[in-house]
Write a protein that holds these residues in place. Structure first.
Motif: not given
Length: 437
Positions: A103, A106, A398
């Motif tokens: 995460l 990202e 996600s």
């Protein structure tokens, strides 16, 4: 009862060094919107961008009490950290850590895209960071950090004292671990660049603090001094100020952490940094000192935590911390004569007793992400985007990962026990970490 509002002390070095800021837009009367987002930091900016991109025909309102960059998102040390940080790396399962890592990557990828696509000038540097140790106690923390990285399968480089001194320009540190995926930025410039490049259907209103949040059946009324916005969905990106709207009041520890920024170093002074002209270092000891050499030749030092139930500090505290910051820099750089500080500021953040952040719905169609344990740049970016996805019913791996790793912050004991306990714990941490300050 009047609510406590964010305020700017005018001393944040990152913000004061900006060369351009936007004039604040005005809005009056009763307004209708598809979503209102409260708070223009990393969470709010990411939420507004993601929501507007997914629904380009919707009216997206973003309200910021101050100017973008004057709040916590422009007051941090400018580290976009990829790894689970601090307690997240120490606690929980390996699978949870890997989800946090993915995460965070990202979030960094999203920010990199925006910076490159919009040519945001924020001193973006993909140079990694140094985890630094002072003395045997610090090296012990560093060994534990290396073990955690080994368990995680994450590559790193151990740097001993002399090569480290060539980078940091100081013999103060005993050893460091360098990891290479952290990004350094000028944080106030980054969030302002993100604000300047929001989609066309986002209306950003700065210097518009929210005075009241009320629900009427399936709609919310969000009141500022000059306008009332009615919307079916609200995203709160208000961190500690979420308590002012009646949510999570017993689960947050409002905390101020402090930083100072020096005058620009001279060409002769810069010669002590033999390998690189900018870098970032975080402490192996959680209670230690974060240090940066910025691209514009300034040293930035951050340490010292204070429990601030009213979210603000006092001038006496600021002066004492300024003096301690200057003393800490002189201990690290005795060769710099007449070193002075141009700015000293505090940044309010939210901690929790069990080191857990919050992500999700506070109430039906009322969404929030916060209490990020003072490491909110990457987590704020990814959670803001995913709050928009959640609000729109958009499913993704996600979002599933974020929901899985998110737990509820622990309930605090009542006052006066809370203040006594937190202040005693912080005082103990300062004593234990004295050599790192």
């Amino acid at each position: 009862m009047p609510i406590t509002l964010p305020r700017d002390d005018g001393r944040c070095g990152w913000y004061k060094l900006l060369t351009q800021t936007r004039p604040s837009r005005q809005v009056h009367g009763r307004q209708r919107a598809d979503v209102v987002i409260v708070g223009g930091g990393f969470v709010g900016l990411a939420a507004a961008r993601a929501y507007a991109q997914l629904r380009p025909d919707h009216r997206v309102i973003l309200l910021e009490a101050l100017k973008v960059g004057q709040g916590a998102s422009g007051r941090n040390s400018g580290f976009l950290i990829d790894l689970p940080h601090k307690r997240d790396l120490e606690l929980g399962s390996l699978e949870r850590k890997k989800k946090i890592y993915r995460l965070n990557l990202e979030a960094i990828a999203d920010l990199r895209h925006h910076v490159q696509h919009h040519q945001i000038q924020c001193d973006w540097e993909e140079t990694g960071k140094y985890q630094v140790a002072v003395g045997e106690r610090g090296i012990g923390f560093l060994k534990n950090y290396a073990t955690l990285l080994d368990d995680f399968g994450y590559p790193y480089t151990i740097i001993d004292s002399q090569p480290l001194a060539d980078v940091l320009g100081s013999n103060y540190y005993s050893q460091a671990i360098h990891t290479d995926k952290c990004v350094l930025v000028q944080p106030a410039a980054l969030v302002n660049g993100l604000a300047d490049t929001l989609p066309a259907n986002v209306e950003l209103y700065e210097e518009h603090p929210v005075l009241e949040l009320a629900r009427h059946n399936s709609q919310f009324d969000i009141s500022t001094q000059d306008a009332v916005f009615t919307a079916p969905k609200v995203i709160l990106a208000t961190n500690i100020f979420t308590k002012e709207f009646g949510y999570l009041q017993a689960r947050m520890l409002p905390t101020m952490t402090y930083a100072s920024m020096t005058r620009p170093l001279s060409t002769d002074e810069m010669r002590v940094f033999r390998q690189v002209s900018s870098w970032g270092a975080t402490p192996a000891d959680h209670g230690g000192t974060t240090l940066r050499l910025s691209r514009d030749r300034r040293l930035v030092i951050r340490n010292s935590y204070q429990f601030v139930p009213n979210y603000h500090d006092d001038l006496g505290t600021r002066r004492a911390i300024r003096d301690s910051h200057l003393q800490g820099l002189r201990a690290r750089y005795p060769q710099f004569e007449n070193l002075t500080l141009d700015y000293t500021w505090g940044g309010a953040c939210a901690l929790s007793r069990n080191y857990q952040a919050f992500f999700g719905e506070l109430d039906k169609h009322l969404f929030f992400s916060g209490i990020h344990q003072s490491v909110g740049a990457t987590r704020g970016t990814i959670t803001g985007k995913l709050l928009a996805h959640m609000a729109l019913g958009e499913h993704s791996e996600s979002l599933s990962d974020m929901l899985e790793i998110s737990q509820k912050p622990a309930i605090n004991p009542p006052e006066p026990f809370l203040s006594v306990g937190v202040k005693a714990r912080m005082a103990l941490a300062r004593r234990e970490s004295a050599s790192e300050l």
